[in-house]
Scaffold this motif. Structure first.
Motif, PDB file in Angstrom:
ATOM      1  N   PHE A 299       0.839  -1.193   0.000  1.00  0.00           N
ATOM      2  CA  PHE A 299       0.000   0.000   0.000  1.00  0.00           C
ATOM      3  C   PHE A 299       0.873   1.242   0.000  1.00  0.00           C
ATOM      4  N   ILE A 300       0.482   2.215  -0.788  1.00  0.00           N
ATOM      5  CA  ILE A 300       1.183   3.508  -0.776  1.00  0.00           C
ATOM      6  C   ILE A 300       0.140   4.613  -0.716  1.00  0.00           C
ATOM      7  N   TYR A 301       0.401   5.592   0.147  1.00  0.00           N
ATOM      8  CA  TYR A 301      -0.518   6.719   0.280  1.00  0.00           C
ATOM      9  C   TYR A 301       0.285   8.010   0.195  1.00  0.00           C
ATOM     10  N   ASP A 302      -0.127   8.874  -0.729  1.00  0.00           N
ATOM     11  CA  ASP A 302       0.527  10.169  -0.907  1.00  0.00           C
ATOM     12  C   ASP A 302      -0.261  11.202  -0.102  1.00  0.00           C
ATOM     13  N   LYS A 303       0.354  11.729   0.962  1.00  0.00           N
ATOM     14  CA  LYS A 303      -0.369  12.655   1.834  1.00  0.00           C
ATOM     15  C   LYS A 303      -0.658  13.984   1.152  1.00  0.00           C
ATOM     16  N   ASN A 304       0.245  14.382   0.253  1.00  0.00           N
ATOM     17  CA  ASN A 304       0.030  15.658  -0.436  1.00  0.00           C
ATOM     18  C   ASN A 304      -1.169  15.586  -1.376  1.00  0.00           C
ATOM     19  N   ARG A 305      -1.209  14.524  -2.144  1.00  0.00           N
ATOM     20  CA  ARG A 305      -2.305  14.385  -3.103  1.00  0.00           C
ATOM     21  C   ARG A 305      -3.533  13.719  -2.491  1.00  0.00           C
ATOM     22  N   LYS A 306      -3.367  13.235  -1.267  1.00  0.00           N
ATOM     23  CA  LYS A 306      -4.438  12.504  -0.564  1.00  0.00           C
ATOM     24  C   LYS A 306      -4.972  11.354  -1.418  1.00  0.00           C
ATOM     25  N   ARG A 307      -4.034  10.620  -1.988  1.00  0.00           N
ATOM     26  CA  ARG A 307      -4.415   9.471  -2.819  1.00  0.00           C
ATOM     27  C   ARG A 307      -3.586   8.254  -2.423  1.00  0.00           C
ATOM     28  N   GLY A 308      -4.216   7.109  -2.408  1.00  0.00           N
ATOM     29  CA  GLY A 308      -3.482   5.889  -2.074  1.00  0.00           C
ATOM     30  C   GLY A 308      -4.074   4.705  -2.802  1.00  0.00           C
ATOM     31  N   ASN A 309      -3.287   3.648  -2.913  1.00  0.00           N
ATOM     32  CA  ASN A 309      -3.802   2.443  -3.568  1.00  0.00           C
ATOM     33  C   ASN A 309      -3.032   1.219  -3.088  1.00  0.00           C
ATOM     34  N   PHE A 310      -3.652   0.068  -3.295  1.00  0.00           N
ATOM     35  CA  PHE A 310      -3.028  -1.209  -2.963  1.00  0.00           C
ATOM     36  C   PHE A 310      -2.451  -1.818  -4.239  1.00  0.00           C
ATOM     37  N   TYR A 311      -1.315  -2.474  -4.098  1.00  0.00           N
ATOM     38  CA  TYR A 311      -0.653  -3.104  -5.252  1.00  0.00           C
ATOM     39  C   TYR A 311      -0.206  -4.526  -4.892  1.00  0.00           C
ATOM     40  N   GLU A 312      -0.015  -5.310  -5.946  1.00  0.00           N
ATOM     41  CA  GLU A 312       0.487  -6.671  -5.716  1.00  0.00           C
ATOM     42  C   GLU A 312       1.999  -6.671  -5.505  1.00  0.00           C
ATOM     43  N   LEU A 313       2.642  -5.663  -6.034  1.00  0.00           N
ATOM     44  CA  LEU A 313       4.107  -5.662  -6.034  1.00  0.00           C
ATOM     45  C   LEU A 313       4.650  -4.239  -5.984  1.00  0.00           C
ATOM     46  N   PHE A 314       5.761  -4.075  -5.292  1.00  0.00           N
ATOM     47  CA  PHE A 314       6.526  -2.824  -5.363  1.00  0.00           C
ATOM     48  C   PHE A 314       7.793  -3.135  -6.157  1.00  0.00           C
ATOM     49  N   ASN A 315       8.109  -2.342  -7.137  1.00  0.00           N
ATOM     50  CA  ASN A 315       9.393  -2.526  -7.831  1.00  0.00           C
ATOM     51  C   ASN A 315       9.920  -1.168  -8.294  1.00  0.00           C
ATOM     52  N   ASN A 316      11.093  -1.206  -8.873  1.00  0.00           N
ATOM     53  CA  ASN A 316      11.678   0.018  -9.410  1.00  0.00           C
ATOM     54  C   ASN A 316      12.133  -0.292 -10.822  1.00  0.00           C
ATOM     55  N   LEU A 317      11.350   0.152 -11.789  1.00  0.00           N
ATOM     56  CA  LEU A 317      11.623  -0.230 -13.179  1.00  0.00           C
ATOM     57  C   LEU A 317      12.873   0.438 -13.734  1.00  0.00           C
ATOM     58  N   ASN A 318      13.409   1.424 -13.014  1.00  0.00           N
ATOM     59  CA  ASN A 318      14.692   1.996 -13.433  1.00  0.00           C
ATOM     60  C   ASN A 318      15.825   0.996 -13.208  1.00  0.00           C
ATOM     61  N   ILE A 319      15.591   0.054 -12.314  1.00  0.00           N
ATOM     62  CA  ILE A 319      16.608  -0.971 -12.051  1.00  0.00           C
ATOM     63  C   ILE A 319      16.193  -2.259 -12.755  1.00  0.00           C
ATOM     64  N   SER A 320      15.136  -2.871 -12.262  1.00  0.00           N
ATOM     65  CA  SER A 320      14.620  -4.082 -12.899  1.00  0.00           C
ATOM     66  C   SER A 320      13.335  -4.459 -12.209  1.00  0.00           C
ATOM     67  N   ARG A 321      12.474  -5.145 -12.941  1.00  0.00           N
ATOM     68  CA  ARG A 321      11.246  -5.584 -12.282  1.00  0.00           C
ATOM     69  C   ARG A 321      11.523  -6.725 -11.305  1.00  0.00           C
ATOM     70  N   TYR A 322      12.726  -7.294 -11.385  1.00  0.00           N
ATOM     71  CA  TYR A 322      13.086  -8.385 -10.477  1.00  0.00           C
ATOM     72  C   TYR A 322      13.733  -7.874  -9.185  1.00  0.00           C
ATOM     73  N   PHE A 323      14.014  -6.577  -9.154  1.00  0.00           N
ATOM     74  CA  PHE A 323      14.665  -6.030  -7.970  1.00  0.00           C
ATOM     75  C   PHE A 323      13.605  -5.732  -6.905  1.00  0.00           C
ATOM     76  N   PRO A 324      13.628  -6.461  -5.790  1.00  0.00           N
ATOM     77  CA  PRO A 324      12.590  -6.238  -4.770  1.00  0.00           C
ATOM     78  C   PRO A 324      12.765  -4.869  -4.108  1.00  0.00           C
ATOM     79  N   PHE A 325      11.761  -4.069  -4.170  1.00  0.00           N
ATOM     80  CA  PHE A 325      11.878  -2.702  -3.660  1.00  0.00           C
ATOM     81  C   PHE A 325      10.851  -2.497  -2.540  1.00  0.00           C
TER      82      PHE A 325
END
Lengths: 386, 209
Positions: A299-325
């Motif tokens: 789950f990630i919630y942006d306090k500034n934008r007051k928006r949040g959502n649930f996801y199946e996975l966190f990753n960083n596509l600048n590195i790799s989708r296999y890199f656990p973030f």
């Protein structure tokens, strides 16, 4: 009239006793609710959207007396990397370039010694460890020298300790012990041990989680969760503890019809939520991992934008989708990740083609090439965008 | 005036009875907590003893437990060998894994050092950790001088799935017997077990095998 005057001291006494019993410190300000809907869970959240391109990769020096078993807690304080490792019963201090600075290692049963390190908290000037077996608190400086120690008062307990606003807090999870349910103690000093305690909720939790209490400290407040409770509590800078966020799982919470926690997976459907595994918070974001019988949600919630959502996975596509973030460990506005050298070996093979972050692959590759499989873990630090 | 005295007396009696009942309640809740604590301790002891009993029952019903001589073991330097290369005579084994609590490991190793340091019976630690670095870390942490080997696989022994570390003896044919879990709540049992085994100095007939 005289008769009433006679009873007056008695009433005053009763009022004093009643008010003293109510030691909770709760303000019911506005509580933000996050509604969980499994059908609206996103596939993955890409952290490259909220992290900048600056990063640090730090290979921690390995030597026979600086062998990290497990990273139980990592903190960046005082220009040092502090790693608490319960397995090797030590707290390791590294410089920011990964070279060894010092360690706290004094196992034993005598004065100045501990049987185990159950938890650790670090401020800018001292490191405090709690020994659950000998029930004592020990204060060290950043050179690993013991400043003072004290036995913990019999009416306090701690599963975890941490500093917020230079105050030492003791975090206790749900339990049937004589110390009572999920509590938070604010200790004035490890020797005097005058404390204020907070009991932020009076209900018995819905279910027992498996990770115990968890906390996160950012500049403005510190957030807390307790096993089996869906509310995120906050310690404000003025010392008040308030319920800040609530996860509403819409009746999908796992239950314990038999009363046996070990049967949770057998007694519940796959889509049932077991607990909030951890939370972490910066001034702008709140992150969480939600455990379910079969899956895990992030789950990630942006306090500034007051928006949040649930996801199946966190990753960083600048590195790799296999890199656990997993932003479980934060330091201010930085995400701190650790990877074992074993995983690093695997990482360099999978990120080779995907990695877009300048110099990241080369640096990772050079650490793997110059290191050994059994070396200490590698620390990654990423900056979150403001 | 007389009436006033009566009122004061009444308030005093009321106040003292309130204080007394408060103290009584506190004592009772303390007693309840003690009973709960003892119950929990008893349950833990019962569990530990029951684990050994179950293991013995299974041992009696089957042909006994045997370790595979080809089992892969790794020393602290990362050298890999087969179990048959490290066992040459009956050996007392202390089995611990990553799942066991630090205080149990600390206590178990301390007893092992105290009771078995001067015995002729070889002592060995077979542990199950994710990596050799972790094995080296616990060697440093607990100052382990006994030979220690990491086995990535679990043993085919029921106690290997339990949450407590345990002791047993392995003979030349890799047969395992004389199981004893480490019971943190009653360390005297483990202490006596180790005393008995180590004082017999290799004469293992005393335990009836």
């Amino acid at each position: 009239m005289k008769i009433y005057l006679v009873f007056l001291p008695f009433y005053c006494l009763m009022l004093t006793v009643l008010s003293a019993c109510n030691n909770c410190n709760i303000n019911n300000e506005s509580i933000q609710t996050f509604v969980f809907d499994a059908s609206h869970v996103g596939k993955s959240f890409d952290f490259s959207e909220i992290t900048d391109t600056n990063y640090l990769i730090i290979a921690l020096e390995t030597s026979e007396d600086f062998l990290i078993g497990e990273v139980d807690k990592i903190e960046l304080k005082n220009n040092k990397i502090i790693i608490f490792d319960s397995m090797s019963r030590a707290v390791y201090l590294f410089n920011m370039d990964g070279t060894r600075h010092n360690r706290i290692f004094n196992p034993g049963r005598g004065p100045g010694e501990y049987m185990e390190i159950s938890s650790m908290g670090a401020s800018d000037s001292v490191i405090i460890i709690f020994d659950n077996m000998l029930r004592k608190l020990m204060e060290f400086d950043y050179n690993g020298i013991l400043i003072r120690e004290a036995a913990l008062s019999s009416d306090i307990w701690a599963n975890d300790i941490f500093f917020f606003n230079d105050n030492l807090y003791l975090h206790v999870h749900w339990g049937e012990e004589e110390w009572g349910n999920s509590r938070l103690y604010l200790l004035d000093d490890i020797v005097n041990q005058n404390y204020r305690y907070y009991l932020p909720f009076d209900k018995i939790p819905l279910a027992i989680g498996n990770k115990g209490p968890s906390y996160s400290v950012c500049n403005e407040n510190s957030s807390l969760i307790y096993s089996g409770c869906d509310t995120v509590f906050s310690i404000l800078s003025d010392g008040n503890v308030i319920p800040r966020y609530v996860f509403d799982f819409k009746g999908r919470r796992a239950m314990y019809p038999s009363g046996r926690i070990e049967l949770i997976f057998e007694e519940n459907e796959d889509d049932r939520i077991t607990n909030i595994e951890w939370i972490s918070e910066t001034d702008r974001f709140l992150f969480a991992e939600i455990g379910a019988v079969r899956d895990v949600y992030f789950f990630i919630y942006d306090k500034n934008r007051k928006r949040g959502n649930f996801y199946e996975l966190f990753n960083n596509l600048n590195i790799s989708r296999y890199f656990p973030f997993h932003p479980r460990r934060l330091s201010g506005n930085q995400v701190v990740l650790t990877e074992s050298m074993f995983n690093m070996q695997h990482l360099v093979t999978v990120i080779k083609d995907d990695c877009k972050l300048e110099g990241f692959y080369d640096k990772t590759k050079s650490i793997v090439d110059n290191g050994k499989l059994e070396d200490n873990p590698v620390v990654f630090i990423f900056n979150l965008k403001n | 005036m007389k009436r006033l005295v009566w009122y004061i007396l009444f308030v005093l009696v009321l106040l003292s009875s309130a204080i007394y009942s408060f103290h009584l309640r506190k004592q009772l809740s303390g007693a309840d907590a003690c009973i709960l604590m003892y119950d929990k301790k008893l349950a833990l002891m019962h569990n530990s003893v029951q684990n050994v009993i179950n293991c013995m029952k299974l041992e009696a019903r089957s042909e006994g437990f045997r370790l595979s001589p080809d089992l892969v073991v790794e020393d602290v330097s990362g050298n890999i060998s087969a179990l048959m290369d490290v066992f040459t005579e009956p050996t007392l084994v202390y089995r611990l894994t990553e799942m066991h609590c630090n205080s149990c490991i600390e206590h178990g190793i301390r007893l092992l050092k105290e009771e078995c340091n001067n015995t002729k019976l070889p002592v060995m630690i077979l542990c199950r950790y994710e990596s050799v670095r972790k094995v080296r870390a616990i060697c440093n942490s607990y100052s382990i001088d006994f030979p220690i080997f990491n086995t990535p696989e679990r043993f085919n022994i029921p106690l290997d799935d339990m949450s407590t570390s345990y002791f047993f003896i392995v003979d030349e044919s890799f047969k395992c017997y004389g199981f004893q879990t480490f019971i943190k709540e009653i360390p005297l049992i483990t202490e006596n077990y180790l005393k008995g085994i180590c004082s017999s100095s290799m004469n293992l007939n005393f335990i009836g095998y």
